[in-house]
Write an enzyme that holds these catalytic residues in place. Sequence first.
Site, PDB file in Angstrom:
ATOM      1  N   SER A 178      53.220  81.802  29.352  1.00 21.52           N
ATOM      2  CA  SER A 178      52.601  80.623  29.970  1.00 21.52           C
ATOM      3  C   SER A 178      53.440  79.373  29.716  1.00 21.52           C
ATOM      4  O   SER A 178      54.081  79.247  28.675  1.00 21.52           O
ATOM      5  CB  SER A 178      51.192  80.425  29.371  1.00 21.52           C
ATOM      6  OG  SER A 178      50.674  79.164  29.715  1.00 21.52           O
ATOM      7  N   TYR A 217      45.326  79.567  21.750  1.00 20.93           N
ATOM      8  CA  TYR A 217      45.678  80.449  22.882  1.00 20.93           C
ATOM      9  C   TYR A 217      47.161  80.283  23.206  1.00 20.93           C
ATOM     10  O   TYR A 217      47.918  81.254  23.268  1.00 20.93           O
ATOM     11  CB  TYR A 217      44.813  80.137  24.111  1.00 20.93           C
ATOM     12  CG  TYR A 217      45.476  80.562  25.404  1.00 20.93           C
ATOM     13  CD1 TYR A 217      46.124  79.623  26.214  1.00 20.93           C
ATOM     14  CD2 TYR A 217      45.487  81.893  25.792  1.00 20.93           C
ATOM     15  CE1 TYR A 217      46.773  80.010  27.375  1.00 20.93           C
ATOM     16  CE2 TYR A 217      46.126  82.284  26.952  1.00 20.93           C
ATOM     17  CZ  TYR A 217      46.777  81.338  27.742  1.00 20.93           C
ATOM     18  OH  TYR A 217      47.423  81.733  28.884  1.00 20.93           O
ATOM     19  N   LYS A 274      50.786  82.843  22.780  1.00 15.59           N
ATOM     20  CA  LYS A 274      51.811  83.159  23.797  1.00 15.59           C
ATOM     21  C   LYS A 274      53.206  82.933  23.212  1.00 15.59           C
ATOM     22  O   LYS A 274      54.117  83.735  23.384  1.00 15.59           O
ATOM     23  CB  LYS A 274      51.614  82.285  25.047  1.00 15.59           C
ATOM     24  CG  LYS A 274      50.376  82.634  25.860  1.00 15.59           C
ATOM     25  CD  LYS A 274      50.436  84.053  26.382  1.00 15.59           C
ATOM     26  CE  LYS A 274      49.246  84.403  27.243  1.00 15.59           C
ATOM     27  NZ  LYS A 274      49.244  85.812  27.669  1.00 15.59           N
TER      28      LYS A 274
HETATM   29  C1  WQD Z   1      44.201  71.834  35.424  1.00 19.27           C
HETATM   30  C2  WQD Z   1      44.002  70.333  35.615  1.00 19.27           C
HETATM   31  C3  WQD Z   1      42.534  69.301  33.997  1.00 19.27           C
HETATM   32  C4  WQD Z   1      38.888  71.353  35.273  1.00 19.27           C
HETATM   33  C5  WQD Z   1      45.237  76.171  31.342  1.00 19.27           C
HETATM   34  C6  WQD Z   1      46.077  76.870  30.302  1.00 19.27           C
HETATM   35  C7  WQD Z   1      47.166  77.663  30.985  1.00 19.27           C
HETATM   36  C8  WQD Z   1      46.506  78.649  31.898  1.00 19.27           C
HETATM   37  C9  WQD Z   1      45.741  77.878  32.971  1.00 19.27           C
HETATM   38  C10 WQD Z   1      45.385  80.707  31.307  1.00 19.27           C
HETATM   39  C11 WQD Z   1      44.006  69.583  34.284  1.00 19.27           C
HETATM   40  C12 WQD Z   1      41.953  69.223  35.406  1.00 19.27           C
HETATM   41  C13 WQD Z   1      40.215  70.946  35.159  1.00 19.27           C
HETATM   42  C14 WQD Z   1      37.901  70.425  35.709  1.00 19.27           C
HETATM   43  C15 WQD Z   1      39.597  68.740  35.908  1.00 19.27           C
HETATM   44  N1  WQD Z   1      45.643  79.453  31.122  1.00 19.27           N
HETATM   45  N2  WQD Z   1      40.546  69.658  35.475  1.00 19.27           N
HETATM   46  N3  WQD Z   1      38.290  69.152  36.014  1.00 19.27           N
HETATM   47  O1  WQD Z   1      44.548  73.210  31.450  1.00 19.27           O
HETATM   48  O2  WQD Z   1      46.501  73.041  33.109  1.00 19.27           O
HETATM   49  O3  WQD Z   1      46.033  75.219  31.984  1.00 19.27           O
HETATM   50  O4  WQD Z   1      44.736  77.088  32.296  1.00 19.27           O
HETATM   51  O5  WQD Z   1      45.865  81.509  32.023  1.00 19.27           O
HETATM   52  O6  WQD Z   1      47.915  78.359  30.019  1.00 19.27           O
HETATM   53  O7  WQD Z   1      46.689  75.910  29.472  1.00 19.27           O
HETATM   54  O8  WQD Z   1      44.450  74.383  33.693  1.00 19.27           O
HETATM   55  O9  WQD Z   1      42.776  74.487  35.497  1.00 19.27           O
HETATM   56  O10 WQD Z   1      41.990  73.940  33.135  1.00 19.27           O
HETATM   57  O11 WQD Z   1      43.282  72.247  34.419  1.00 19.27           O
HETATM   58  O12 WQD Z   1      39.918  67.567  36.187  1.00 19.27           O
HETATM   59  O13 WQD Z   1      36.678  70.719  35.830  1.00 19.27           O
HETATM   60  O14 WQD Z   1      42.713  70.111  36.187  1.00 19.27           O
HETATM   61  O15 WQD Z   1      42.354  68.076  33.319  1.00 19.27           O
HETATM   62  O16 WQD Z   1      44.647  68.347  34.499  1.00 19.27           O
HETATM   63  P1  WQD Z   1      45.376  73.831  32.500  1.00 19.27           P
HETATM   64  P2  WQD Z   1      43.042  73.804  34.185  1.00 19.27           P
END
Ligand code: WQD
Length: 338
Positions: free
Chosen positions: A127, A152, A156
């Site tokens: 990741s 998590y 990785k």
């Molecule tokens: C994306 C953006 C949030 C939800 C994580 C892990 C990565 C992978 C994918 C597993 C961010 C914003 C999110 C919401 C929002 N993990 N957001 N409202 O955190 O980039 O990555 O998930 O496979 O390894 O680190 O992904 O989709 O949670 O967030 O505004 O209700 O969307 O702040 O900027 P993230 P995410």
Amino acid sequence: MKKKVIVTGGTGYIGSHTVVELQNSGFEVVIADNLSNSKIEVLDGIEVISGIRPLFEKIDLSVECECNEFFKKHTGIDAIIHFAASKAVGESVEKPLLYYRNNLNSLMNILEAMKENNIPNLVFSSSCTVYGQPDKLPVTESTPRKEAESPYGNTKSICEDIIRDTTKAHPELKGIALRYFNPIGAHPSSKIGELPLGVPNNLIPFLTQTVAGIRPELSVFGNDYNTTDGSCIRDYINVVDLAKAHVVAIERLLQDKNTSNYEYFNVGTGSGVSVLEIIESFERSTGEKVPHKIVGRRAGDIEQIYADTSYSNRELGWQSEKSLDETLLSAWNWQKTL
Ligand code: WQD
């Protein structure tokens, strides 16, 4: 004679899409999954799309004897793609030992089984979280890894080191780590897609559930970041494009095209997109409105990250193909089937 690939976590989101692409490319697939974060019915979708129902075994790879029994039973294996891991960032902060035990033991059991059973090739699901908040963007594969934002993410990073050191000590083994950016979307057939259990942590399933009326409103976690529109920027990669990268990586290993026993590649689009741009793209491509409000930042979120994909494009011979609009429409079409 078909090449045989074990896909751990193969009933999961990225795993199931990869099984489809492997079977469409003529590989024989066996899925090993403990169904802790997926449903057995995913096999039906895989069969409808590819015309083949892969062999499936319910197994906890973090338990050494279960893992050994599996690899004694399934012989003639050419490669393993290892997806099976706990992956909820927030949960990993609350339950670090569960994450270290599951994610590290599963990988170590698999590497032991590879040595014992002469299985030479491994593709590992890594990741972009290993980069933390990069100092310079876009990130290349030589961007130094940083203290991960969560247990998590740290699992990785540690798993990459375990593969690096094991393949160095055992030259008969070869590994490729694929550093995913943000996987989104669903197969265009809408027969498989993301199936978050409970309240989704990730943006796209929460967004599609909001539009479907399952959630009242999408919270945008902060618009005071130092980005174009103040919301966080990520590199959102279509899950089918991502699945195809795994087939390319397996073929690279089977054809001995790897330049060292341990390689790693960024798998992203190369473009950074903000949360608000995601909402605009979704509304444009689906014609649906996304009820949302701006709230405070989410703890642990980095401001922005997106990939430099030139090394993957050139050396791996892979690049993303699907547009953001098309990808978000596929996520919506999938949500409507649930
Ligand atoms: C994306 C953006 C949030 C939800 C994580 C892990 C990565 C992978 C994918 C597993 C961010 C914003 C999110 C919401 C929002 N993990 N957001 N409202 O955190 O980039 O990555 O998930 O496979 O390894 O680190 O992904 O989709 O949670 O967030 O505004 O209700 O969307 O702040 O900027 P993230 P995410």
